[in-house]
Scaffold this active site. Sequence first.
Site, PDB file in Angstrom:
ATOM      1  N   SER A 130      35.387  43.198  33.036  1.00 16.78           N
ATOM      2  CA  SER A 130      33.991  43.603  33.258  1.00 16.78           C
ATOM      3  C   SER A 130      33.062  43.366  32.002  1.00 16.78           C
ATOM      4  O   SER A 130      33.432  43.330  30.964  1.00 16.78           O
ATOM      5  CB  SER A 130      33.981  44.995  33.861  1.00 16.78           C
ATOM      6  OG  SER A 130      34.963  45.250  34.765  1.00 16.78           O
TER       7      SER A 130
HETATM    8  N1  SAH Z   1      39.136  47.083  34.602  1.00 18.64           N
HETATM    9  C1  SAH Z   1      39.290  45.899  34.236  1.00 18.64           C
HETATM   10  C2  SAH Z   1      38.662  44.779  34.868  1.00 18.64           C
HETATM   11  C3  SAH Z   1      39.334  44.818  36.403  1.00 18.64           C
HETATM   12  S1  SAH Z   1      38.955  43.315  37.343  1.00 18.64           S
HETATM   13  C4  SAH Z   1      39.238  45.529  32.692  1.00 18.64           C
HETATM   14  O1  SAH Z   1      38.499  46.499  32.117  1.00 18.64           O
HETATM   15  O2  SAH Z   1      39.541  44.550  32.234  1.00 18.64           O
HETATM   16  C5  SAH Z   1      39.805  44.166  38.787  1.00 18.64           C
HETATM   17  C6  SAH Z   1      41.223  44.270  38.631  1.00 18.64           C
HETATM   18  O3  SAH Z   1      41.667  44.749  39.735  1.00 18.64           O
HETATM   19  C7  SAH Z   1      41.852  43.040  38.637  1.00 18.64           C
HETATM   20  O4  SAH Z   1      42.707  43.023  37.616  1.00 18.64           O
HETATM   21  C8  SAH Z   1      42.704  42.898  39.954  1.00 18.64           C
HETATM   22  O5  SAH Z   1      44.008  42.397  39.868  1.00 18.64           O
HETATM   23  C9  SAH Z   1      42.836  44.506  40.452  1.00 18.64           C
HETATM   24  N2  SAH Z   1      43.057  44.859  41.702  1.00 18.64           N
HETATM   25  C10 SAH Z   1      42.752  44.261  42.785  1.00 18.64           C
HETATM   26  N3  SAH Z   1      42.997  44.966  43.880  1.00 18.64           N
HETATM   27  C11 SAH Z   1      43.962  45.904  43.366  1.00 18.64           C
HETATM   28  C12 SAH Z   1      44.574  47.009  44.164  1.00 18.64           C
HETATM   29  N4  SAH Z   1      44.711  47.057  45.405  1.00 18.64           N
HETATM   30  N5  SAH Z   1      45.405  47.834  43.415  1.00 18.64           N
HETATM   31  C13 SAH Z   1      45.205  47.772  42.016  1.00 18.64           C
HETATM   32  N6  SAH Z   1      44.590  46.882  41.322  1.00 18.64           N
HETATM   33  C14 SAH Z   1      43.827  45.752  41.994  1.00 18.64           C
END
Ligand code: SAH
Length: 234
Positions: free
Chosen positions: A84
């Site tokens: 992010s």
């Molecule tokens: N917080 C992260 C950015 C997240 S991007 C950071 O600091 O880098 C969103 C993330 O959510 C992705 O890695 C994606 O794979 C994950 N994601 C998507 N759907 C999900 C679900 N149902 N459960 C857990 N993770 C999920």
Amino acid sequence: MTARSEGKEVSATFEEREEDRRALLKKIVKEVETTSAQTGRKTLAPRLLAALAKVRREAFVRESEAALAYVDTALPIGHGQTISQPFIVAIMTELLDLGPDEAVLEIGTGSGYQAAVLAELARKVYSVEIVPALAERAQITLAAEGYHNIEIRCGDGGTGWPEHAPYDAVIVTAATPEIPRALIHQLKPNGRMIVPIGPRYGMQQLLLVRKDAAGNLTQRGILSVVFVPLRTAV
Ligand code: SAH
């Protein structure tokens, strides 16, 4: 920033990265001021500022992206996912008002960067990631960066992490059309949740949800944001 010499990448020195990190922090502080009418926060808590100054974002991005680690932008981390934008990490964390004795649940570990920032502020971070390779890489990065108060589970975060519930705070870092019921159940009375609500693609609204002592929910829209979608288990 990274310099090139004789076709070989020369890593930036620690001091250069420090400078980049300070410049990014300044930019975040400015953006907090600019958006204060929407967010209700004019400043970031000193503890959060210290956390943002400390966490080495370059460790959480791909090597090819290292030079951009301190630009205020989201970056690709592979598997169609992103780390992010630092300002968004900052304001989402600020709105959680984490205390040092609190436990927080993160849905969407991704690179692990947001988890590291949370771990600087809270007692314990539980983070769920659905992509096994990302969960594994985040685990390695966070261990290498010296974090011992983060637990990562690979699976569907839509069901939360019931074994460690309830949580003082919940942060969802992927967009969902509505708040998964399990996450509301796993939030303590007086708990805070921040979650991007909206369509899978396009703009979403960052929502701050509070559960009062009696268990009633109140919510407030904060900012328009763009997150990757929260996947639903098949
Ligand atoms: N917080 C992260 C950015 C997240 S991007 C950071 O600091 O880098 C969103 C993330 O959510 C992705 O890695 C994606 O794979 C994950 N994601 C998507 N759907 C999900 C679900 N149902 N459960 C857990 N993770 C999920």
